[in-house]
Design a protein around this motif. Sequence first.
Motif, PDB file in Angstrom:
ATOM      1  N   GLN A  25       0.853  -1.195   0.000  1.00 17.58           N
ATOM      2  CA  GLN A  25       0.000   0.000   0.000  1.00 17.58           C
ATOM      3  C   GLN A  25       0.883   1.238   0.000  1.00 17.58           C
ATOM      4  O   GLN A  25       1.785   1.364   0.827  1.00 17.58           O
ATOM      5  N   LEU A  32      -0.729   8.929  -5.214  1.00 17.74           N
ATOM      6  CA  LEU A  32      -1.628   7.766  -5.176  1.00 17.74           C
ATOM      7  C   LEU A  32      -1.586   7.045  -3.823  1.00 17.74           C
ATOM      8  O   LEU A  32      -1.757   5.829  -3.739  1.00 17.74           O
ATOM      9  N   LEU A  35      -3.391   3.526  -2.237  1.00 20.20           N
ATOM     10  CA  LEU A  35      -3.675   2.497  -3.234  1.00 20.20           C
ATOM     11  C   LEU A  35      -2.704   1.333  -3.081  1.00 20.20           C
ATOM     12  O   LEU A  35      -1.579   1.492  -2.617  1.00 20.20           O
ATOM     13  N   TRP A  36      -3.162   0.152  -3.494  1.00 19.32           N
ATOM     14  CA  TRP A  36      -2.351  -1.070  -3.410  1.00 19.32           C
ATOM     15  C   TRP A  36      -1.695  -1.321  -4.762  1.00 19.32           C
ATOM     16  O   TRP A  36      -2.311  -1.125  -5.806  1.00 19.32           O
ATOM     17  N   GLU A  37      -0.441  -1.767  -4.737  1.00 22.75           N
ATOM     18  CA  GLU A  37       0.309  -1.960  -5.979  1.00 22.75           C
ATOM     19  C   GLU A  37       1.278  -3.120  -5.836  1.00 22.75           C
ATOM     20  O   GLU A  37       1.512  -3.617  -4.744  1.00 22.75           O
ATOM     21  N   PRO A 119      -8.228  -1.243  -3.831  1.00 23.00           N
ATOM     22  CA  PRO A 119      -8.077  -0.130  -4.776  1.00 23.00           C
ATOM     23  C   PRO A 119      -6.629  -0.050  -5.266  1.00 23.00           C
ATOM     24  O   PRO A 119      -5.701  -0.051  -4.456  1.00 23.00           O
ATOM     25  N   MET A 120      -6.460  -0.038  -6.589  1.00 26.80           N
ATOM     26  CA  MET A 120      -5.127  -0.040  -7.198  1.00 26.80           C
ATOM     27  C   MET A 120      -5.017   1.106  -8.196  1.00 26.80           C
ATOM     28  O   MET A 120      -6.028   1.571  -8.721  1.00 26.80           O
ATOM     29  N   PRO A 121      -3.782   1.542  -8.499  1.00 26.97           N
ATOM     30  CA  PRO A 121      -3.605   2.543  -9.559  1.00 26.97           C
ATOM     31  C   PRO A 121      -4.138   1.992 -10.880  1.00 26.97           C
ATOM     32  O   PRO A 121      -4.109   0.777 -11.117  1.00 26.97           O
TER      33      PRO A 121
END
Length: 135
Positions: A25, A32, A35-37, A119-121
Amino acid sequence: MSGVRMLLVAACALVDADRRVLLAQRPEGKQLAGLWEFPGGKVEPGERPEACLIRELREELGIETWESCLAPLTFASHAYDDFHLLMPLYVCRRFEGIPRGLEGQALKWVRPRDMRDYPMPPADLPLIAPLIDLL
């Protein structure tokens, strides 16, 4: 043709023995945030994506891996307002150490089919389907 800045970022789908993938995160204060990536980072000038991932995984998560353990899977190409992102995604199943969020980021092991719950980019979203197919 407009002079859009191209940004090359390498990302890694780190896979554990239960076929879950590590998501990080983005911490407060970063673009951003929240958000999770997939872990990874910007490829420096003159640096190969694989070398970038080995460096970033060491710096961000405190783990070691090797180029022979990084398998290219797919890539994302996404136009943001002020730059264009090109992001190869590698799969890594072999690494040493236990991932820790060394830059203040929360970490979570997630099954690919559940990734859309996080929620992701926008650039990361198309990378989910190939992982579902693979794992």
